[in-house]
Write an enzyme that holds these catalytic residues in place. Structure first.
Site, PDB file in Angstrom:
ATOM      1  N   CYS A 264       8.905   6.046   3.637  1.00 47.16           N
ATOM      2  CA  CYS A 264      10.029   5.432   2.921  1.00 47.16           C
ATOM      3  C   CYS A 264      10.058   5.837   1.456  1.00 47.16           C
ATOM      4  CB  CYS A 264       9.977   3.911   3.042  1.00 47.16           C
ATOM      5  SG  CYS A 264       8.453   3.187   2.379  1.00 47.16           S
TER       6      CYS A 264
ATOM      7  N   HIS B 130       6.884  -0.535  -0.007  1.00 48.75           N
ATOM      8  CA  HIS B 130       8.020  -0.036   0.778  1.00 48.75           C
ATOM      9  C   HIS B 130       9.189  -0.019  -0.187  1.00 48.75           C
ATOM     10  CE1 HIS B 130      11.161   0.400   3.767  1.00 48.75           C
ATOM     11  NE2 HIS B 130      11.762  -0.643   3.226  1.00 48.75           N
TER      12      HIS B 130
END
Length: 166
Positions: free
Chosen positions: A109, A39
Site C-alpha cells: 500500500c 497502511h
C-alpha cells in the site's frame, strides 16, 4: 499552476495497523522503536484509494474497517481530473498493482501511495513510512520472521475492488 485550471486537494491517510502495539512491542521484539505499522491511502476526488492483497480498492474517505486515519498529510494540489486519474488507476490495476503482485515488504500500500502521490503532485510520501520495511528487515527478528511475513497479504475490509469506473 495555470490559474484557469481547476485543482483538487490530495491527502495521504495514514493508519496504524497495529493499533499502538508496534510502539509497545517493537523495542522488545526488534530492539528498536517503531511508532506503527503503516497502511496508507491516497484521498482525491472525494474517494480513498489504496492497494492491498485484493488489488487497488476504493471507498469513501475513512470508509474501511480501519475507521478514521491516525493522521492525515496534505500532499498538495493536483490538476489531474477524475477522469484521467481513473484511467491511470485502471492501467496500474492491470499491470503494476494487480492483486497477485502484492508483497508485504517490497510492493504494498505504501509503494502504491508513494507512486500515486508523485503522479498527482510530484511529491513523495514521508520517508518514515516508505523506510519501515527496511527498518524491520534490518533486525535479526525481522529476518527470522520474513518467511512468515512474506506470505501475508493485507487488504483492509470495507473497500471495493477498483474497476476503473466511477
Amino acid at each position: 499552476m495555470d490559474q484557469d485550471s481547476p485543482s483538487f486537494p490530495v491527502q495521504l491517510y495514514i493508519y496504524d495497523l497495529s493499533r499502538g502495539m508496534a510502539r509497545q512491542l517493537s523495542p522488545l521484539m526488534l530492539g528498536k522503536q517503531l511508532d506503527g505499522i503503516w497502511h496508507t491511502a491516497i484521498v482525491v476526488h472525494g474517494e480513498e484509494f489504496f492497494y492491498g492483497g485484493e488489488g487497488i480498492s476504493n471507498c469513501p474517505p475513512g470508509g474501511t474497517q480501519l475507521g478514521e486515519p491516525n493522521s492525515i498529510v496534505d500532499l498538495g494540489q493536483t490538476e489531474v481530473t477524475a477522469e484521467i486519474f481513473m484511467e491511470y488507476l485502471a492501467a496500474l490495476g492491470e499491470s503494476t498493482y494487480r492483486a497477485a503482485r502484492y508483497l508485504l515488504f517490497e510492493h504494498n500500500c505504501n509503494t502504491f501511495s508513494n507512486e500515486v502521490a508523485q503522479f498527482l503532485t510530484g511529491s513523495k510520501i514521508p520517508a518514515y513510512i516508505t523506510d519501515l520495511p527496511s527498518e524491520v528487515l534490518s533486525t535479526p527478528f525481522g529476518q527470522a520472521l520474513r518467511p512468515i511475513l512474506d506470505s501475508i497479504s493485507i487488504s483492509p475490509p470495507g473497500g471495493s475492488s477498483f474497476n476503473g469506473q466511477r
